[in-house]
Design a protein around this motif. Structure first.
Motif, PDB file in Angstrom:
ATOM      1  N   UNK A 365     -11.746   9.835  -1.363  1.00 28.80           N
ATOM      2  CA  UNK A 365     -12.099  11.581  -0.991  1.00 28.80           C
ATOM      3  C   UNK A 365     -10.833  11.664  -1.408  1.00 28.80           C
ATOM      4  N   UNK A 366     -11.054  13.314  -1.262  1.00 30.90           N
ATOM      5  CA  UNK A 366      -9.677  13.902  -2.058  1.00 30.90           C
ATOM      6  C   UNK A 366      -8.630  14.061  -0.232  1.00 30.90           C
ATOM      7  N   UNK A 367      -8.764  13.837   0.736  1.00 33.14           N
ATOM      8  CA  UNK A 367      -7.566  13.973   1.987  1.00 33.14           C
ATOM      9  C   UNK A 367      -6.945  12.556   1.722  1.00 33.14           C
ATOM     10  N   UNK A 368      -7.107  11.747   1.337  1.00 33.44           N
ATOM     11  CA  UNK A 368      -6.556  10.156   1.057  1.00 33.44           C
ATOM     12  C   UNK A 368      -6.887   9.243  -0.013  1.00 33.44           C
ATOM     13  N   UNK A 406     -14.197   5.990 -11.360  1.00 37.93           N
ATOM     14  CA  UNK A 406     -13.187   6.836 -12.421  1.00 37.93           C
ATOM     15  C   UNK A 406     -11.704   7.038 -11.640  1.00 37.93           C
ATOM     16  N   UNK A 407     -10.641   6.595 -12.762  1.00 38.97           N
ATOM     17  CA  UNK A 407      -9.255   6.620 -11.896  1.00 38.97           C
ATOM     18  C   UNK A 407      -8.606   8.815 -11.738  1.00 38.97           C
ATOM     19  N   UNK A 408      -8.481   8.991 -10.504  1.00 38.98           N
ATOM     20  CA  UNK A 408      -7.762   9.975 -10.613  1.00 38.98           C
ATOM     21  C   UNK A 408      -7.494  10.105 -11.812  1.00 38.98           C
ATOM     22  N   UNK A 409      -5.191   9.819 -11.476  1.00 41.74           N
ATOM     23  CA  UNK A 409      -5.645   9.823 -12.758  1.00 41.74           C
ATOM     24  C   UNK A 409      -4.425   8.597 -13.481  1.00 41.74           C
ATOM     25  N   UNK A 410      -3.842   8.504 -14.416  1.00 41.35           N
ATOM     26  CA  UNK A 410      -3.988   7.039 -14.728  1.00 41.35           C
ATOM     27  C   UNK A 410      -4.411   6.551 -15.486  1.00 41.35           C
TER      28      UNK A 410
END
Length: 600
Positions: A365-368, A406-410
């Motif tokens: 989730x965006x908040x965690x 999918x990873x958010x970054x990296x």
């Protein structure tokens, strides 16, 4: 739990887009559809001519003729009536037989398409689904396709066509009065049916929702049979199920009462129309403007129109419901996975089996945020273990490696190939896993092992069973390898299921192995047996081990210690102990707990 159903508002009009979506499934059998339509025309032609045969027969019987004509002419007309009646039925049966293949193939094609699509949706969808309600949506949707195709094409359209022809015939032969009565009655009937059906749609939907909820509750409770027994909650589950059944009962009652109102209104319109037609026809006969044969023809046409028209009301109601059910089915197909599938992506090519996590960040989730800048390598043939407290993000690494998310970054790469850019099927084919909680299919042990590679020979399956040290257990069973494991493998113990999972992974023969806390729920004896098997099968493979018990990974080439989604330390068992950091603290805690348990 979030429902996968997509109810439409009560005032939502029919979604005509459904028909354009179904059209491709009809065009697969163009010749069959064409022949079925020809049979439909032939059947309707015979049906329209039947009242004329009755008229001529009655008029001939009333006429004064020679003795031979008195017998032959009516007999010929009766024979013609019989042939037309037979033709009407036969052409209808041939039509249904021809079109049956079309509807069955459409149901098969769409059912398979939905099944494949559900498997292509991401893990998040399946974690939030309601299996019982979802299965009912699929079942009602595919059944709705058959009903919609069959009755729309062969009942509604032909009935409307027949009404138009009859109105024209009555107007041409008997004037505007009869035609107007039929036309007004039909318009009134259709208008009332549409409005009343739209009004009661909400009651039909309540029944469907209550039905899905009841099914979901029952399936969820039965799948968790052991948990219900452990907590002695049979009465609690029965009471919850009864609440759903009560809602279903109430919804059915309202649906039944609304259906009574609809049927009563339709019956009233038909009764008034038929009485008006018969009264006018009787008056015309009494005045000498019409023959008794004309009276019979008017009666036959009226019956012929209103019988299917009465059925038309039922069909419209069912088609309305079918369209809503099919719409739910297409809504499932419209769902797009959060992990996109690129049909043109290249296959993963495994040269050595090196895995690289490069500054991976991820959040459900965006908040965690769950993972923060995770970076480490697993060299070809290495065994790398990831340890840490519960909730540190260890198992999330496995989900990302399998690309369930999918990873958010990296990025994560295998032999330099970013896994987000390769074919997902080839990625998962290259990775074998022994999970913490092995779920088996309700089949035999042998077939559950074969599931690792369905095209494997019996000899290869037997070899995998031997390598997983499963042979002794199988030979102790009365039915051997043909023993059924029960739903989700509940007939087997944790250790037995793990050995089946190991055999399945051995049969798959992947270059990369993942062990996700594969021994965390086992006793010491089973754990040692499983560890021995795991060590044997992981030789020469790149291995990622998610571990809770540190004693099981002391031989790892590298240990990655995680905490709160971050890497705290990396190194071998000896190196990490020398650092006096988080790993040593975990080690000492577990050793102390192990020592205390031995004393007890």
């Amino acid at each position: 739990m979030r429902s996968n159903r997509h109810p439409i508002n009560d005032d939502t009009p029919i979604n005509w887009r459904i028909f354009s979506q179904l059209w491709p499934y009809l065009t697969e059998f163009k010749v069959r559809v064409g022949l079925a339509l020809l049979c439909l025309i032939a059947a309707k032609t015979a049906s329209i001519y039947l009242p004329f045969i009755l008229k001529y027969t009655v008029d001939e019987l009333n006429a004064e003729r020679a003795a031979d004509a008195i017998v032959l002419v009516p007999f010929g007309l009766v024979a013609a009536y019989g042939l037309l009646r037979l033709a009407n039925v036969l052409f209808g049966e041939i039509r249904d037989t021809l079109f049956g293949r079309v509807t069955e193939r459409a149901m098969r094609r769409l059912g398979l398409q939905v099944f494949r699509h559900l498997h292509n949706l991401d893990l998040d969808f399946h974690l939030n689904r309601q299996t019982g309600g979802l299965s009912r949506d699929i079942e009602r949707g595919t059944s709705g396709i058959s009903f919609l195709m069959r009755f729309l094409v062969f009942n509604i359209v032909p009935t409307l066509f027949e009404i138009a022809v009859v109105v024209g015939v009555l107007f041409y032969n008997y004037g505007v009065s009869f035609a107007l009565i039929i036309l007004v009655s039909v318009v009134s009937y259709v208008s009332f049916s549409v409005k009343a059906t739209d009004w009661r749609t909400k009651f039909v939907r309540e029944v469907n929702q209550a039905d899905s909820s009841t099914s979901s509750r029952a399936i969820d409770s039965l799948l968790n049979y052991e948990t219900v027994k452990y907590f002695n909650n049979e009465t609690y589950e029965a009471n919850r199920y009864d609440v759903d059944l009560a809602n279903w009962e109430n919804a059915r009652r309202k649906n039944r009462l609304s259906l009574f109102a609809l049927n009563g209104g339709q019956a009233s319109i038909i009764a008034i129309a038929m009485t008006s037609m018969m009264a006018l026809a009787a008056y015309k006969v009494a005045q000498g403007d019409m023959t008794i044969g004309d009276f019979v023809l008017i009666n036959a046409f009226t019956m012929q129109i209103f019988m299917p028209l009465n059925f038309l009301g039922f069909v419209y109601r069912e088609i309305r419901g079918s369209i809503a059910n099919i719409e739910n089915l297409f809504n499932l197909l419209d769902k797009q996975p959060n992990v996109p599938i690129d049909e043109n992506a290249k296959d993963l090519k495994i040269a050595q089996g090196k895995i690289t996590f490069n500054q991976v960040q991820f959040s459900y989730r965006p908040d965690r945020t769950i993972l923060h800048d995770i970076s480490f390598d697993i060299l070809p043939g290495q065994k790398v273990a990831v340890v840490g407290e519960s909730g540190s993000g260890k198992s999330t690494l496995v989900k990302l490696l399998f690309r369930f998310y999918d990873s958010s970054n990296g990025s994560i790469s295998i032999d330099g190939q970013d896994i987000s850019k390769v074919n997902q099927h080839s990625l998962r084919k290259a990775i074998g896993i022994v999970p913490q909680d092995t779920v088996l299919f309700n089949d035999t042990i042998f077939e559950n092992v074969r599931y690792g590679r369905p095209d494997a020979t019996d000899a290869e399956v037997q070899q995998a069973i031997d390598l997983a040290h499963l042979r002794g257990f199988i030979e102790s069973l009365p039915n051997g390898e043909n023993t059924s494991v029960g739903e989700r493998g509940l007939k087997l113990s944790g250790g037995e299921k793990q050995r089946v999972a190991i055999a399945r992974t051995i049969l798959k023969r992947p270059p990369i192995m993942v062990f996700d806390e594969a021994t965390s729920s086992l006793d010491s004896q089973s754990e040692q047996a499983i560890l021995t098997a795991l060590k044997e099968i992981s030789q020469g493979h790149t291995s990622l081990v998610i571990a809770h018990r540190l004693s099981t990974i002391v031989d790892a080439d590298k240990i990655v210690v995680m905490g709160n989604g971050r890497i705290l330390e990396q190194g071998s068992h000896r190196q990490l102990l020398d650092q006096n950091g988080a790993y040593k603290q975990l080690w000492q805690t577990q050793q102390s707990q192990h020592h205390e348990s031995d004393i007890e």
